[in-house]
Design a protein around this motif. Structure first.
Motif, mmCIF file in Angstrom:
data_model
loop_
_atom_site.group_PDB
_atom_site.id
_atom_site.type_symbol
_atom_site.label_atom_id
_atom_site.label_comp_id
_atom_site.label_asym_id
_atom_site.label_seq_id
_atom_site.Cartn_x
_atom_site.Cartn_y
_atom_site.Cartn_z
ATOM 1 N N SER A 42 0.810 -1.231 0.000
ATOM 2 C CA SER A 42 0.000 0.000 0.000
ATOM 3 C C SER A 42 0.839 1.276 0.000
ATOM 4 C CB SER A 42 -0.921 -0.001 1.222
ATOM 5 O OG SER A 42 -0.175 -0.248 2.409
ATOM 6 N N TRP A 43 0.508 2.176 -0.953
ATOM 7 C CA TRP A 43 1.209 3.444 -1.089
ATOM 8 C C TRP A 43 0.185 4.518 -1.462
ATOM 9 C CZ3 TRP A 43 6.512 3.022 -0.286
ATOM 10 C CH2 TRP A 43 7.019 1.725 -0.308
ATOM 11 N N ALA A 44 0.286 5.691 -0.855
ATOM 12 C CA ALA A 44 -0.647 6.767 -1.187
ATOM 13 C C ALA A 44 -0.074 8.104 -0.759
ATOM 14 C CB ALA A 44 -2.006 6.539 -0.504
ATOM 15 N N GLU A 45 -0.491 9.156 -1.452
ATOM 16 C CA GLU A 45 -0.066 10.512 -1.100
ATOM 17 C C GLU A 45 -1.204 11.475 -1.378
ATOM 18 O OE1 GLU A 45 3.378 13.800 -2.246
ATOM 19 O OE2 GLU A 45 3.735 11.669 -2.617
ATOM 20 N N LEU A 66 3.727 7.056 -7.621
ATOM 21 C CA LEU A 66 3.276 8.350 -7.098
ATOM 22 C C LEU A 66 4.071 9.502 -7.718
ATOM 23 C CD1 LEU A 66 2.810 7.374 -3.335
ATOM 24 C CD2 LEU A 66 1.007 7.747 -5.034
ATOM 25 N N GLN A 67 5.362 9.301 -7.945
ATOM 26 C CA GLN A 67 6.176 10.333 -8.584
ATOM 27 C C GLN A 67 5.690 10.624 -9.997
ATOM 28 O OE1 GLN A 67 10.102 8.617 -8.212
ATOM 29 N NE2 GLN A 67 10.552 9.731 -6.314
ATOM 30 N N LEU A 68 5.341 9.592 -10.720
ATOM 31 C CA LEU A 68 4.836 9.770 -12.081
ATOM 32 C C LEU A 68 3.510 10.534 -12.078
ATOM 33 C CD1 LEU A 68 5.717 6.225 -13.424
ATOM 34 C CD2 LEU A 68 6.632 8.372 -14.318
ATOM 35 N N GLN A 77 -1.131 6.144 -17.678
ATOM 36 C CA GLN A 77 0.190 6.517 -18.168
ATOM 37 C C GLN A 77 1.277 6.130 -17.171
ATOM 38 O OE1 GLN A 77 -0.619 10.678 -18.756
ATOM 39 N NE2 GLN A 77 -1.048 10.434 -20.945
ATOM 40 N N ALA A 78 0.993 6.307 -15.892
ATOM 41 C CA ALA A 78 1.966 5.931 -14.861
ATOM 42 C C ALA A 78 2.175 4.416 -14.858
ATOM 43 C CB ALA A 78 1.486 6.405 -13.494
ATOM 44 N N LEU A 79 1.093 3.663 -14.947
ATOM 45 C CA LEU A 79 1.200 2.209 -14.950
ATOM 46 C C LEU A 79 1.971 1.724 -16.176
ATOM 47 C CD1 LEU A 79 0.502 -0.519 -13.703
ATOM 48 C CD2 LEU A 79 -1.686 -0.428 -14.930
ATOM 49 N N ASP A 80 1.687 2.315 -17.331
ATOM 50 C CA ASP A 80 2.394 1.923 -18.554
ATOM 51 C C ASP A 80 3.890 2.169 -18.408
ATOM 52 O OD1 ASP A 80 -0.010 1.206 -19.685
ATOM 53 O OD2 ASP A 80 -0.218 3.066 -20.854
ATOM 54 N N ALA A 81 4.239 3.297 -17.810
ATOM 55 C CA ALA A 81 5.652 3.627 -17.635
ATOM 56 C C ALA A 81 6.337 2.642 -16.686
ATOM 57 C CB ALA A 81 5.793 5.054 -17.115
ATOM 58 N N LEU A 82 5.645 2.238 -15.631
ATOM 59 C CA LEU A 82 6.216 1.292 -14.666
ATOM 60 C C LEU A 82 6.471 -0.073 -15.299
ATOM 61 C CD1 LEU A 82 4.027 2.079 -11.525
ATOM 62 C CD2 LEU A 82 6.417 2.724 -11.871
ATOM 63 N N LEU A 83 5.544 -0.516 -16.143
ATOM 64 C CA LEU A 83 5.627 -1.854 -16.706
ATOM 65 C C LEU A 83 6.507 -1.934 -17.947
ATOM 66 C CD1 LEU A 83 1.877 -2.892 -16.393
ATOM 67 C CD2 LEU A 83 3.773 -3.679 -14.959
ATOM 68 N N LYS A 84 6.745 -0.808 -18.579
ATOM 69 C CA LYS A 84 7.424 -0.789 -19.870
ATOM 70 C C LYS A 84 8.735 -1.557 -19.864
ATOM 71 C CE LYS A 84 9.197 2.355 -23.413
ATOM 72 N NZ LYS A 84 9.412 3.784 -23.787
ATOM 73 N N ASP A 85 9.581 -1.302 -18.899
ATOM 74 C CA ASP A 85 10.899 -1.929 -18.859
ATOM 75 C C ASP A 85 11.021 -2.977 -17.754
ATOM 76 O OD1 ASP A 85 11.794 -0.255 -20.948
ATOM 77 O OD2 ASP A 85 12.190 1.364 -19.526
ATOM 78 N N ASP A 86 9.901 -3.467 -17.271
ATOM 79 C CA ASP A 86 9.918 -4.405 -16.160
ATOM 80 C C ASP A 86 9.920 -5.844 -16.691
ATOM 81 O OD1 ASP A 86 9.726 -5.676 -13.725
ATOM 82 O OD2 ASP A 86 7.570 -5.345 -13.533
ATOM 83 N N ALA A 87 11.051 -6.512 -16.523
ATOM 84 C CA ALA A 87 11.159 -7.890 -17.011
ATOM 85 C C ALA A 87 10.217 -8.833 -16.276
ATOM 86 C CB ALA A 87 12.600 -8.370 -16.867
ATOM 87 N N GLY A 88 9.746 -8.435 -15.101
ATOM 88 C CA GLY A 88 8.857 -9.285 -14.317
ATOM 89 C C GLY A 88 7.405 -8.910 -14.419
#
Length: 310
Positions: A42-45, A66-68, A77-88
Motif C-alpha cells: 500500500s502506497w498513497a499521497e 506516485l512520482q509519475l 500513463q503511470a502504470l504503462d511507464a512502470l511496466l514498460k521496462d519491467d522484465a517481471g
C-alpha cells in the motif's frame, strides 16, 4: 527502471484502490497471508493518488508510481511507464487511482490462480492466489452497494466481502487500511494520513482492522471535542466526547477527559460521579486531576477541585 535489486517479496493477496467521489479522498485496503503486508503493498499521497503493488512485488512501483502521477501523468500513463521496462511484468499485479479518479490496473499472465481484477468508477479491486474466482466480483459489489458509507468503511466492506468469497488460498495474516486527502493542504503531517491502520500479524486481521477503525474514529471524536473546548463550545465538546465513548465505551481516558470537560463547564457534580468510577479502576487518574490546574486544563475553584479529587 525494471526490477528492484533486492529479492522481491511475495504479496499474494487481495486489495482495493479507491477514490471517494464526494470528498476526493483516496484509499488502499489490503489483506494477505503474509506478514506486515502494509509495508509492501500500500502506497498513497494526498492530492496525488494511491497504488497497490502485489503478487511478486516490485516495491519501487509504489514510490515511482506516485512520482509519475505528480509529474502530471494519469493512472494509466503511470502504470504503462512502470511496466514498460519491467522484465517481471507478467508476475506483477498493480493498481493505481489518481486524484482525478482515473484508474488503471494490471494482472500479469503468470500471477498464480485464481488471479484477476475488476475496474469500476473511481476504484479497482484485484486479487491473486485466491481460493475461488469470485473474489474480485464480491469486492466490487460490496464497494458499490455501500456508496453511502465513508470511504474507509466502504473499503473495509470490500475486504470483508473478499474474505467471504474465499479469500487467499493460504489463509490470512495481515491487513492495512490507508486513506489520504484528495487535495493537499501543504501540510503533509495533516494530509498523510487521514487513516493509517495496520495489522501485521493476526489470526483474524480484518476483525482487528475493523476494531482499530472504531478506535480511530473514537479518537477523532475526542480530538474534535478538544478543539471545541479550545473554542469554548462546551455543547459541541460534550457531543463529540459522547460519540467517542459510544464507539469505545471501555476506554478510561475518553471517560476521563469527558469528565474534565464537564467540570470545566461547571457541571462539577456530574464530573465527580464519572471520576469516582474512573479512580476505582485506576487511582493514577486522581493524581493526574491534581496536576491539571497548574497547566490550565482544569479551571475550577479550590472547593470544586476537592470534590473532584476527594
Amino acid at each position: 527502471m525494471g526490477q528492484s535489486r533486492q529479492p522481491e517479496p511475495f504479496a499474494h493477496t487481495f486489495s482495493i484502490v479507491a477514490r471517494d467521489e464526494r470528498t476526493g479522498d483516496m484509499a488502499v485496503g489490503v489483506q494477505s497471508h503474509w506478514f506486515s503486508v502494509g509495508t509492501t503493498v500500500s502506497w498513497a499521497e494526498a492530492g496525488v493518488g494511491a497504488v497497490a503493488t502485489q503478487s511478486f512485488v516490485n516495491k519501487s512501483f509504489g514510490i515511482r508510481g506516485l512520482q509519475l502521477l505528480k509529474q502530471g501523468k494519469t493512472a494509466q500513463q503511470a502504470l504503462d511507464a512502470l511496466l514498460k521496462d519491467d522484465a517481471g511484468r507478467e508476475v506483477r499485479q498493480v493498481a493505481i487511482v489518481d486524484a482525478k479518479g482515473n484508474v488503471a490496473v494490471h494482472t500479469g499472465k503468470k500471477c498464480i490462480d485464481y488471479a484477476g481484477h475488476r475496474k469500476g468508477k473511481n476504484y479497482s479491486v484485484q486479487a491473486n492466489m485466491m481460493l475461488t474466482s469470485k473474489v474480485p466480483d464480491a469486492m466490487a459489489t460490496a464497494f458499490e452497494k455501500n456508496a453511502s458509507l465513508p470511504l474507509q468503511e466502504r473499503v473495509l466492506k470490500a475486504l470483508e466481502a473478499a474474505q467471504g468469497a474465499g479469500g487467499d488460498i493460504r489463509g490470512k495474516q495481515s491487513a492495512v487500511l490507508l486513506v489520504v486527502r484528495g487535495k493537499s493542504t501543504g501540510a503533509p503531517w495533516d494530509d498523510n494520513h487521514l487513516v493509517d491502520l495496520r495489522v501485521d500479524d493476526s489470526p483474524q486481521p480484518l476483525q482487528e482492522l475493523a476494531r482499530l477503525l472504531r478506535v480511530h474514529l473514537a479518537y477523532e471524536h475526542m480530538n474534535n471535542g478538544d478543539l471545541a473546548i479550545e473554542k469554548n463550545d462546551m455543547k459541541r465538546a460534550m457531543t463529540e466526547y459522547g460519540a467517542a465513548m459510544k464507539l469505545f465505551p471501555d476506554n478510561l481516558e475518553m471517560k476521563y477527559w469527558t469528565a474534565i470537560g464537564l467540570a470545566n463547564s461547571r457541571q462539577v457534580a456530574k464530573a465527580a460521579d464519572m471520576l469516582r468510577s474512573i479512580y476505582a479502576k485506576d487511582p493514577n487518574w486522581r493524581e493526574l486531576t491534581r496536576r491539571l490546574p497548574k497547566v490550565g486544563l482544569l479551571t475550577v475553584s479550590e472547593k470544586d477541585l476537592k470534590e473532584l479529587v476527594w
